[in-house]
Design an enzyme around this catalytic site. Structure first.
Site, PDB file in Angstrom:
ATOM      1  N   GLY A  45       0.823  -1.197   0.000  1.00 39.56           N
ATOM      2  CA  GLY A  45       0.000   0.000   0.000  1.00 39.56           C
ATOM      3  C   GLY A  45       0.858   1.247   0.000  1.00 39.56           C
ATOM      4  N   GLN A  50       3.009   9.798   1.332  1.00 40.09           N
ATOM      5  CA  GLN A  50       4.291   9.082   1.323  1.00 40.09           C
ATOM      6  C   GLN A  50       5.152   9.409   0.104  1.00 40.09           C
ATOM      7  OE1 GLN A  50       2.386   5.065   2.199  1.00 40.09           O
ATOM      8  NE2 GLN A  50       4.312   4.914   3.290  1.00 40.09           N
ATOM      9  N   CYS A  98       5.913  -0.311   7.342  1.00 40.13           N
ATOM     10  CA  CYS A  98       5.548   0.847   6.527  1.00 40.13           C
ATOM     11  C   CYS A  98       6.759   1.260   5.704  1.00 40.13           C
ATOM     12  CB  CYS A  98       5.121   1.992   7.453  1.00 40.13           C
ATOM     13  SG  CYS A  98       4.657   3.487   6.578  1.00 40.13           S
ATOM     14  N   LEU A  99       6.554   1.560   4.438  1.00 40.57           N
ATOM     15  CA  LEU A  99       7.663   1.971   3.572  1.00 40.57           C
ATOM     16  C   LEU A  99       8.332   3.237   4.081  1.00 40.57           C
ATOM     17  CD1 LEU A  99       6.013   1.323   0.086  1.00 40.57           C
ATOM     18  CD2 LEU A  99       7.764  -0.070   1.207  1.00 40.57           C
ATOM     19  N   HIS A 140      -4.371   1.045   7.480  1.00 42.66           N
ATOM     20  CA  HIS A 140      -3.001   1.562   7.586  1.00 42.66           C
ATOM     21  C   HIS A 140      -2.818   2.756   6.633  1.00 42.66           C
ATOM     22  CE1 HIS A 140       1.516   1.030   7.900  1.00 42.66           C
ATOM     23  NE2 HIS A 140       1.400   1.819   6.857  1.00 42.66           N
ATOM     24  N   GLU A 141      -3.246   2.604   5.388  1.00 39.25           N
ATOM     25  CA  GLU A 141      -3.082   3.690   4.404  1.00 39.25           C
ATOM     26  C   GLU A 141      -3.965   4.879   4.745  1.00 39.25           C
ATOM     27  OE1 GLU A 141      -0.549   3.558   2.618  1.00 39.25           O
ATOM     28  OE2 GLU A 141      -0.229   1.448   3.030  1.00 39.25           O
ATOM     29  N   HIS A 144      -2.455   7.314   7.050  1.00 35.45           N
ATOM     30  CA  HIS A 144      -1.512   8.265   6.444  1.00 35.45           C
ATOM     31  C   HIS A 144      -2.227   9.552   6.008  1.00 35.45           C
ATOM     32  CE1 HIS A 144       2.272   6.114   6.419  1.00 35.45           C
ATOM     33  NE2 HIS A 144       1.742   5.053   5.854  1.00 35.45           N
TER      34      HIS A 144
HETATM   35 NI    NI Z   1       2.602   3.147   5.802  1.00 37.65          NI
END
Ligand code: NI
Length: 182
Positions: A45, A50, A98-99, A140-141, A144
């Site tokens: 995701g 991000q 998480c990236l 999760h997304e 953000h």
């Molecule tokens: Ni994340």
């Protein structure tokens, strides 16, 4: 293009993102590039903040987990201006990464099912229920877009235990295989 991923500590990750306008320029290209960026980083995701864009948009691509969970082969979805309209009372704990926080994962408790209202890449409106892995990735997304990362949702004691690691990440002390920016 492949965007660099914004890393924990960058203030854009703490901002509440703004709605995407109907006439947002080059939206299809942006979505395409977000999928490309996600594939390159082998995540499931990616939210617009991000890549440094504080807009209410995220993409999900569950193909990386399709080897273990074949039901998610080809599962790619775009969420524009989403809102979560229902949460289940039942919650589950699952290890998230998480990236934007390379090299870290922590158990996070979240509702196991949600109902979400959103627009897709063609501005078609949906109200849809999600459970299991999609519900996890979507929440999760969505966080953000609200200026949160998953480490905001872990216990205080865990947060204290990883605080040095988080501080190091925010100072660029980490390794990852994808392009990033601080
Ligand atoms: Ni994340």
């Amino acid at each position: 293009m492949i965007y660099p991923i914004v890393i924990y500590g960058n203030p854009v990750l703490k901002k509440v993102a703004a709605e995407v306008e109907r006439d947002y320029p080059e939206l299809k290209q942006l979505i395409d590039d977000m999928f490309k960026t996600l594939q390159k980083s082998e995540g499931v995701g990616l939210a617009a903040p991000q890549i440094g864009l504080s807009k209410r948009l995220f993409v999900i691509d569950l193909n990386p987990i399709a080897e273990d969970k074949p039901e998610f082969k080809g599962y790619k979805k775009v969420f524009i201006n989403p809102t979560i309209v229902e949460f289940s009372d039942e919650e589950k704990v699952y290890s998230e990464g998480c990236l934007s926080i390379p090299g870290l994962s922590e158990d996070v408790r979240r509702p196991s099912k949600i109902k979400m209202h959103y627009f897709d890449e063609n501005w078609v409106e949906h109200t849809e229920e999600f459970s299991e892995f999609p519900a996890r990735a979507i929440q999760h997304e969505y966080d953000h877009l609200e200026g949160h990362v998953y480490t905001d949702r872990i216990s205080l004691i865990r947060k204290q235990l990883i605080s040095k690691k988080l501080a190091a990440i925010s100072k660029g002390k980490f390794t990852c295989s994808y392009k990033y920016k601080m």
